[in-house]
Design a protein around this motif. Structure first.
Motif, PDB file in Angstrom:
ATOM      1  N   LYS A   6      56.182  11.973  37.167  1.00  0.00           N
ATOM      2  CA  LYS A   6      55.694  10.601  36.932  1.00  0.00           C
ATOM      3  C   LYS A   6      55.590   9.787  38.226  1.00  0.00           C
ATOM      4  O   LYS A   6      55.563   8.544  38.175  1.00  0.00           O
ATOM      5  N   ARG A  66      55.275  16.732  37.192  1.00  0.00           N
ATOM      6  CA  ARG A  66      54.849  16.504  35.789  1.00  0.00           C
ATOM      7  C   ARG A  66      54.363  15.072  35.596  1.00  0.00           C
ATOM      8  O   ARG A  66      55.007  14.138  36.025  1.00  0.00           O
ATOM      9  N   GLU A  67      53.227  14.944  34.897  1.00  0.00           N
ATOM     10  CA  GLU A  67      52.646  13.637  34.564  1.00  0.00           C
ATOM     11  C   GLU A  67      52.547  12.723  35.793  1.00  0.00           C
ATOM     12  O   GLU A  67      52.745  11.508  35.707  1.00  0.00           O
ATOM     13  N   TYR A  87      54.527  25.326  34.790  1.00  0.00           N
ATOM     14  CA  TYR A  87      54.073  23.977  34.411  1.00  0.00           C
ATOM     15  C   TYR A  87      53.947  23.012  35.604  1.00  0.00           C
ATOM     16  O   TYR A  87      54.259  21.824  35.491  1.00  0.00           O
ATOM     17  N   TYR A 106      54.362  16.547  29.443  1.00  0.00           N
ATOM     18  CA  TYR A 106      55.545  16.824  28.612  1.00  0.00           C
ATOM     19  C   TYR A 106      55.032  17.437  27.310  1.00  0.00           C
ATOM     20  O   TYR A 106      53.867  17.282  26.931  1.00  0.00           O
ATOM     21  N   ARG A 107      55.903  18.100  26.577  1.00  0.00           N
ATOM     22  CA  ARG A 107      55.551  18.731  25.277  1.00  0.00           C
ATOM     23  C   ARG A 107      54.819  17.717  24.386  1.00  0.00           C
ATOM     24  O   ARG A 107      55.326  16.636  24.122  1.00  0.00           O
ATOM     25  N   GLY A 108      53.619  18.077  23.945  1.00  0.00           N
ATOM     26  CA  GLY A 108      52.909  17.236  22.988  1.00  0.00           C
ATOM     27  C   GLY A 108      52.016  16.171  23.612  1.00  0.00           C
ATOM     28  O   GLY A 108      51.158  15.593  22.943  1.00  0.00           O
ATOM     29  N   GLU A 109      52.145  15.924  24.936  1.00  0.00           N
ATOM     30  CA  GLU A 109      51.301  14.887  25.561  1.00  0.00           C
ATOM     31  C   GLU A 109      49.877  15.416  25.711  1.00  0.00           C
ATOM     32  O   GLU A 109      49.670  16.605  25.979  1.00  0.00           O
ATOM     33  N   GLU A 147      48.572  22.226  33.383  1.00  0.00           N
ATOM     34  CA  GLU A 147      48.277  22.152  31.939  1.00  0.00           C
ATOM     35  C   GLU A 147      48.010  20.703  31.541  1.00  0.00           C
ATOM     36  O   GLU A 147      48.708  19.803  31.938  1.00  0.00           O
ATOM     37  N   HIS A 148      46.949  20.460  30.763  1.00  0.00           N
ATOM     38  CA  HIS A 148      46.593  19.114  30.267  1.00  0.00           C
ATOM     39  C   HIS A 148      46.301  18.127  31.387  1.00  0.00           C
ATOM     40  O   HIS A 148      46.501  16.912  31.238  1.00  0.00           O
ATOM     41  N   SER A 178      43.633  23.616  29.122  1.00  0.00           N
ATOM     42  CA  SER A 178      43.240  22.317  28.542  1.00  0.00           C
ATOM     43  C   SER A 178      42.945  21.288  29.631  1.00  0.00           C
ATOM     44  O   SER A 178      43.274  20.105  29.474  1.00  0.00           O
ATOM     45  N   HIS A 221      53.244  21.325  18.471  1.00  0.00           N
ATOM     46  CA  HIS A 221      53.156  20.127  19.331  1.00  0.00           C
ATOM     47  C   HIS A 221      51.723  19.953  19.851  1.00  0.00           C
ATOM     48  O   HIS A 221      51.251  18.858  20.077  1.00  0.00           O
ATOM     49  N   GLU A 249      56.288  13.846  21.778  1.00  0.00           N
ATOM     50  CA  GLU A 249      55.975  12.753  22.717  1.00  0.00           C
ATOM     51  C   GLU A 249      56.265  11.390  22.071  1.00  0.00           C
ATOM     52  O   GLU A 249      56.593  10.420  22.758  1.00  0.00           O
ATOM     53  N   LYS A 259      45.260  16.636  17.073  1.00  0.00           N
ATOM     54  CA  LYS A 259      46.029  17.683  16.371  1.00  0.00           C
ATOM     55  C   LYS A 259      46.155  17.298  14.895  1.00  0.00           C
ATOM     56  O   LYS A 259      46.185  16.121  14.553  1.00  0.00           O
TER      57      LYS A 259
END
Lengths: 252, 432, 125, 570
Positions: A101, A119-120, A135, A140-143, A164-165, A184, B126, D74, D331
């Motif tokens: 971040k 990350r981020e 990574y 983060y997971r799900g972001e 990733e992402h 992604s 997720h 998240e 999702k």
């Protein structure tokens, strides 16, 4: 100019959560104040002073704060978390979440960095002279968004899921990477000088340039033809075609 | 002599609830309708008789009282800076609640057996969500069944009869005869022998094969090479055709996807395939969960901590990041300094390096049976068998909650009582 | 004669039926073996039932050899359990899941015998 | 235990108290007319006093909520607070954990919340979560709109069997009321299809949504249930759906209420009051819906107000969620329940500069401001579809201050000027109207007015004190003070016990779970059960013996008796 020099006092087996090691948290603080900043070792709350010998010269705002870390920090996580400016130089290895971040400033690691480095990340620069873990520059997971801006450079190798992402910013890996770099990808730029495998899966935007070999190509890229980038000819692919992605994948 | 009907089976994720149990003065003498796996567990095996302890891992255990063992367990756990509480899948949800409270108070990591099984499926959820349905919806409607990296003949013997291939419902009266069964695996398993279409995938290339199916489905067959992961383009196109033209496609997947190269991205990709098929027909996807209540732990842990597995309470609040906080992550890094293994067998089902580390730190085992974890344990506390000797809640592989019966009176205390006493003793030791 | 094979591990019905009885010989019978197809067994030059050593970058173990016609060439299967986990890849690859499938392995006949469960775990102490 | 609250500026519309200084006496968890000298005194010091908040529609527990949590780590990580001596950790924002669910409602002075939907087959899961939610009283509405038994009995026009099935379904699920979501659509979603309107015939069952709604209303009134049928209309989320909503409301005229309450409650009207024919000409028809409510007294509604930022849409309306997921490239969680209903979970982010979102935001407020009688338009955000419940104070402030609305409108997509009426609406609600929309009205709609939503003698001693003095504040101007006061109660009292003081949890008693035990003549039940036994033998994937929720899952039950009241069915 404020310079803070940090050395581990002892070998750490249980990882330390040290998100307070950052120019923003040190700027304008005295040695005593920095030493009393909180840190966690497993489920025990402690202070930076307990774990590290800390020497401070001068006092300055974050932009002019330099942190020099000497020794083995391979069990010290979250260094430089959320930093907005300033400089962190680490002579040794570091644990996970290095510079996560971060939005500004500069971190450079002479050794290796474990997973989730950058990350981020939103801005600033992160240089890892050794190898990076899993990574790198991801979310983060799900972001839905990992790295949004800034630049990461790895002189060694990186493992799976690089960028990733990614939504923006730039990652350069001089060595090889693990599988699924640029997963992604939604607008970031990744350059891999070495070899990789399964790049750009589910990419919708952004650019991936591979100078080494691709062990396995994803069956979701349309070969557009050849293109020269900086005097080097690449096979140019667009994809991931499934969600009619507009990503660009260049393979030497 | 008593006969219990509609009893639930404490073995696999099918959680069959139509068993008949014959009990003769508190001993189970017969089990009807269970498969080989269920009846083996219900008929029972050798049990650890009494609590036992030892100081070092190579000396013999000595029998001790429950109080002594509980006290030792509490001392080990309350002194630990990085404790791990692992297992949970062979216990009922009431036990999970006690375990999560203990983990919270200790500042421990709590993780369940999904970490070596279907935790990657949670990572995929997720990313992509999970378009699924209860098993009865599949029984009543599915005309195409896909088993991907899953071998129900061996791991879920009654699945095909009760819920999928052979089951009959309102829109599937002809059962097997009106169904197409596709099996995707790296080798020809017994399940593959029963398929209408067997797709042999090169080991580790499932991710590419799923992407190829999605590319074909979305009208981009042109970018798909002649073979993908050892599967011919013709066969891929044929399968897409079968899936597109079905009335109701039900995909089941197992550890063939969760443990192979790309791990959670295999399932994440299969979920996208499922979602995209819904533009053409109805399609759902369901994980073939191994233990009878591994799903239950994920549900309880989610409503209590917001996360389904691998929860780290070190800083007094839940933190979740598999790859950092899962059981084998911290064991591999040798961070764990004490472990409690309950209703799960890390000694048998973790890689050697993790077991080697368990052999170096104090380990408390709470389990009815002597197993590899016992071999690396310091304190062993035998308990009653959930679902046989203790009633409680369990969740089927499709997320349906059911209540397990007590079939016979236990000779040992239940897990919940042991966990409550350990928690109480930890509080005393910490002067709370 | 040695054979390079990709190793996978997984459930079987007998492994499941003895999973709560791991001190028994039935459990060892149900989990301490390695399946190869007839062609690969031919390459090893020994018959099913004899012992083989399975080596990977992460460890070594002795198990019984079994035939499974369903295996493709170069694919070995050991049921999930302590014997298989002596040689699987412990790296959790950033996701928490160790490498139970797709492990490059080297299989060769051996005179050594299959260790019991207790002997196998004793190696880690 | 005796307690007395002195010097409170009390707003208790049910008992005609609108801000006058009134003492409230409490004994053993109930409101009484007087207490002894030994009673503990709380001096409200002229501050606002209301009954504990009552939320009639919120997704707080069960399979859908847990799918939301598992899908959104998240979200979980965005609302974390470590444990304290008294409280377990809080997590999440749109899908909080069970502890934060109870603590955050209590901190806002809410003491009763109803889960908006549970399928009977998954009710055990709902109750496992309700058992873990601290402090608040609660209950769950049980889904009947697409259940195979419902559709069979409706087709056979057998009202006795349908009423027996509704009673048995409430017992099986320990449910409080009849929920009907996109009736008929849940069944058609089994093959990926949907109903398109009230008169659309559901294949294989030969019934229409209209017949399902009317029959369920009749059964509801035959049983004299405390709450009316709670309807999520067909065609939710489609431009032009206001016509279906109005037609659905008119069906209420075919049935007479068995109690002093509405015959039909239509929920989250923000998503069902849409004009236009496509996303291009999409506009608000809140005025048409409000107009209908103003002219009819047998129907009530609730807002489903939209809140900017992150939300998680979750509903038994499976088809609309698939459409949302595709539209948003988001999702997608889907959970069909055999023989009963569907469900879908999709994260969403509401943005001021997106015209559709700006219009939806306006529709919610218009519904509240254009419906004259606040008893007919309850305050909800359909948590967490429109937004998380922690934003109720934002909605209160918007309803009380046109100044705040105009400030907000300036920041929105200009579509609000062309496609909605909100810029021109000047009405500002007062404390009494807010008390109706958040306590009295919700309690009345649920049929719980004897013990909830008011401060009369005999009511439960659930009371909230907010840190504003009604006679010294102008809510139309000082709206930020209103918002912060309602966000963090000075006191929240549950059953006479102080649970929140100055916004902090002070104690965490276990609330009660309300469910309705409706009596039905024995032969009606045994006739009906023949059909149920057949369905379990042939179609369900589980045994009947394991279907019904057992006592172990409702340890603090508040059972409401109903049934056996002959009712005039025209």
């Amino acid at each position: 100019m404020q310079t803070v020099t940090i050395k581990p006092k002892k070998e750490m087996k249980i990882s330390v959560e040290a998100e307070n090691i950052s120019p923003d948290k040190f700027a304008g603080k005295t040695e005593k104040e920095i030493q009393s900043l909180e840190a966690w070792v497993g489920n025990q709350k402690t202070t930076l002073g307990e774990l590290f010998s800390i020497a401070v010269e001068g006092s300055a705002p974050a932009a002019d704060t330099k942190i020099i870390m000497e020794g083995d920090f391979s069990r010290v996580k979250r260094i430089g978390e959320g930093m907005t400016s300033g400089l962190v130089i680490i002579y040794g290895n570091v644990d996970m979440h290095l510079g996560n971040k971060m939005s500004g400033g500069n971190i450079s690691v002479k050794g290796n960095a474990d997973s989730w480095a950058g990350r981020e990340m939103k801005g600033g620069e992160l240089i890892i002279e050794g190898n990076a873990g899993y990574y790198l520059g991801s979310g983060y997971r799900g972001e839905t968004c990992g790295m949004r801006g800034g630049k990461i450079t790895v002189l060694g190798n990186a493992l799976d899921f690089v960028g990733e992402h990614m939504c923006g910013g730039e990652i350069i890996v001089k060595g090889n990477t693990g599988i699924l770099p640029g997963l992604s990808n939604n607008g970031g730029k990744i350059v891999i000088e070495g070899n990789t495998s399964r790049p750009g899966s589910e990419m919708s935007k952004g650019t991936i340039i591979i100078n080494g070999t691709v062990d396995e190509m994803m069956p979701v890229f349309k070969l557009e033809g050849n293109e020269d980038l900086g005097g080097v000819t690449y096979k140019k692919y667009t994809g991931d075609v499934i969600a009619n992605g507009k990503g660009l994948l260049y393979v030497r | 002599m008593t006969v219990i009907t509609d009893a639930l089976c404490p073995f696999c994720g099918c959680l069959c609830d139509d068993l008949t149990i014959v009990v003769d003065n508190n001993k189970i003498t017969d089990v009807k309708k269970a498969c080989k796996l269920g009846s083996a567990k219900i008929m029972g095996h050798h049990r650890i008789k009494a609590p036992m302890m030892r100081n070092d891992k190579n000396s013999e255990f000595r029998e001790v009282s429950y109080d002594e063992a509980i006290n030792e367990a509490a001392i080990i756990l309350s002194n630990s800076k990085r404790p791990l509480l692992y297992g949970w899948a062979s216990a009922v949800c009431e036990v999970h609640k006690k375990g999560i409270l203990l983990a919270e108070e200790l500042g421990a990591i709590i993780d369940n057996t999904a970490t070596v099984c279907h935790a990657p499926s949670t990572l995929a959820v997720h990313e992509k969500g999970l378009p699924s349905a209860t098993l009865g919806q599949i029984k009543n409607r599915a005309d195409v069944i896909v088993f991907w990296g899953s071998n129900p003949v061996h791991a879920h013997p009654r699945h095909m009869g009760r819920y999928s291939v052979f089951s009959k419902g309102l829109f599937t009266e002809k059962g097997r005869k009106a169904r197409k069964v596709i099996v995707v695996d790296v080798r020809k398993t017994e399940t593959a022998n029963m398929a209408d279409e067997y797709v042999q995938v090169q080991q580790g290339s499932d991710y590419l094969v799923v992407s190829a199916l999605r590319a074909i489905l979305s009208g981009h067959a042109d970018v798909v090479p002649d073979t993908v992961g050892g599967v011919s383009k013709e066969q891929l196109i044929k399968i897409v055709e079968v899936l597109k033209t079905a009335k109701f496609v039900s995909i089941f997947f197992g550890m063939g996807l969760t443990q192979s190269k790309s791990m959670y991205k295999n399932i994440d990709n299969a979920i996208s395939l499922t979602t995209e098929l819904n533009s053409f027909t109805k399609c759902v996807i369901t994980p073939m969960r191994g233990h009878y209540n591994v799903t239950g732990f994920g549900q309880v842990c989610s409503w209590e901590t917001g996360f389904a597995t691998a929860v780290d309470f070190a800083r007094g609040a839940p933190y979740y990041n598999p790859g950092e906080t899962a059981a084998n992550d911290v064991l591999l890094r040798k961070e764990t300094d004490a472990a409690m293994i309950i209703a799960g067998d890390a000694g048998a089902h973790f890689p050697a390096d993790s077991v080697r580390h368990l052999a170096r730190i104090p380990v408390v085992q709470i389990d009815p049976y002597w197993n590899p974890t016992t071999e690396v344990a310091n304190v062993v506390i035998p308990v009653a068998i959930c679902g046989v000797e203790v009633a409680g809640t369990a969740y089927r592989m499709d997320g349906v909650s059911l209540r397990m019966r007590k079939m016979v009176e236990p000779m040992h205390p239940p897990d919940t009582e042991i966990l409550e006493k350990i928690t109480e003793r930890v509080r005393e030791l910490r002067g709370e | 004669m040695a054979l390079n094979a990709i190793l996978i591990t997984g459930r079987t019905i007998n492994q499941g039926a003895t999973i709560e009885n791991k001190t028994s010989s039935d459990y060892q019978e149900a989990t301490a073996y390695c399946e190869l197809n007839p062609k690969d067994i031919g390459a090893l030059g020994i018959s099913p039932g004899s012992c083989v050593s399975v080596k990977t970058d992460h460890g070594d173990v002795v198990v019984k050899l079994k035939e499974n016609k369903g295996n493709p060439d170069g694919l070995a299967f050991i049921p999930m359990g302590p014997w298989a986990n002596a040689v699987v890849n412990p790296d959790t690859r950033g996701c928490g899941m160790p490498g139970f499938k797709g492990i490059p392995s080297r299989i060769e006949p051996t005179e050594k015998k299959v260790l019991t469960m207790k002997e196998l775990i004793a190696r880690y102490k | 235990m005796e307690l007395i609250i002195k010097n409170g500026a009390v707003y208790d519309p049910v008992n005609g108290i609108n801000g006058d200084k009134t003492d409230i006496s409490i004994k053993d968890g109930k409101i009484v007319d007087k207490v002894s000298g030994k009673a503990t005194v709380i001096d409200a010091g002229g501050r606002l006093v209301m009954a504990g908040g009552v939320d009639a529609h919120s997704h707080i527990a069960g399979a859908k909520v847990n799918v939301g949590r598992i899908m959104r780590p998240e979200d979980t990580r965005s609302g974390i607070k470590p444990r304290t001596k008294i409280t377990r950790p809080y997590t999440g924002y749109t899908v909080p954990n069970v502890y934060a669910m109870g603590y955050r409602y209590a901190q806002m002075g809410y003491t009763t919340v109803f889960e908006a939907a549970q399928a009977i087959m998954k009710a055990r899961h709902t109750h496992e979560e309700l058992e873990e939610i601290p402090i608040i009283d609660k209950g769950a509405l049980t889904l009947f709109g697409s259940n195979w038994p419902t559709m069979d009995f409706v087709r056979e026009k057998d009202m006795d069997k349908l009423a027996a099935y509704v009673a048995w379904g409430l017992l099986a699920s320990r449910g409080f009321g009849v929920k009907c979501v996109n009736p008929g659509g849940g069944e058609m979603w089994g093959f990926g299809k949907n109903v398109s309107g009230l008169d659309d015939v559901v294949p294989n069952f030969d019934v229409t949504p209209k017949e399902i709604i009317v029959s369920l209303m009749k059964a509801n009134e035959m049983l004299g249930l405390p709450h009316s049928v709670h309807l999520h209309c067909n065609n939710l989320g489609k431009p032009g759906n206001y016509k279906t909503t109005l037609a659905s409301m008119e069906l209420a005229n075919q049935v007479k209420a068995s109690k002093d309450r509405q015959v039909l409650h239509v929920t989250h009207l923000t998503f069902n009051s849409w004009g236009g024919t496509n996303w291009g000409d999409f506009e608000s028809k809140a005025d048409e819906v409000a107009n209908y409510l103003n002219n009819n007294s047998n129907v009530t509604g609730d807002m489903g107000q939209l809140i900017w930022g992150s939300a998680t849409t979750m509903t038994a309306d499976g088809p609309v969620q698939y459409a949302n997921a595709k539209l948003l490239h988001a999702k997608w969680g889907n959970g069909d329940v055999e023989l009963e209903d569907a469900s879908g979970v999709v994260p969403i982010f509401y943005v001021k500069q997106i015209s559709i979102h700006a219009i939806m935001w306006a529709i919610g407020l218009e519904l509240a401001l254009l419906t004259k009688d606040p008893y007919k338009m309850l305050l909800t955000t359909d948590h967490p579809n429109g937004g998380p419940f922690v934003n109720y104070p934002e909605v209160i402030a918007l309803l009380m201050s046109n100044k705040k609305r105009q400030e907000e409108i300036k920041t929105l997509h200009e579509a609000v000027h062309k496609r909605t009426m909100i810029p021109g609406i000047e009405r500002e609600l007062d404390f009494s109207e807010i008390a109706i929309m958040t306590r009295a009205g919700t309690a009345k709609v649920l049929g719980l007015l004897d013990t909830k939503g008011n401060l009369g003698i005999g009511a439960d001693a659930d009371i909230s004190i907010y840190d504003i003095k009604p006679d010294q504040i102008d809510p139309t101007v000082e709206h930020s003070k209103i918002k912060s006061a309602f966000s963090s109660a000075a006191y929240a009292i549950k059953d006479g016990q102080v649970v929140v003081k100055d916004g902090q949890i002070t104690s965490t008693p276990q609330g009660r779970t309300y469910w309705v035990d409706a009596y039905v003549p024995e032969q009606d039940t045994s006739e009906m059960m023949k059909d149920i036994v057949k369905k379990f033998k042939n179609y369900y994937s589980m045994q009947l013996a394991n279907y019904m929720v057992q006592d172990e899952y409702v340890t603090h039950a508040q059972v409401i008796k109903a049934g056996a009241i002959p009712v005039e069915v025209n």
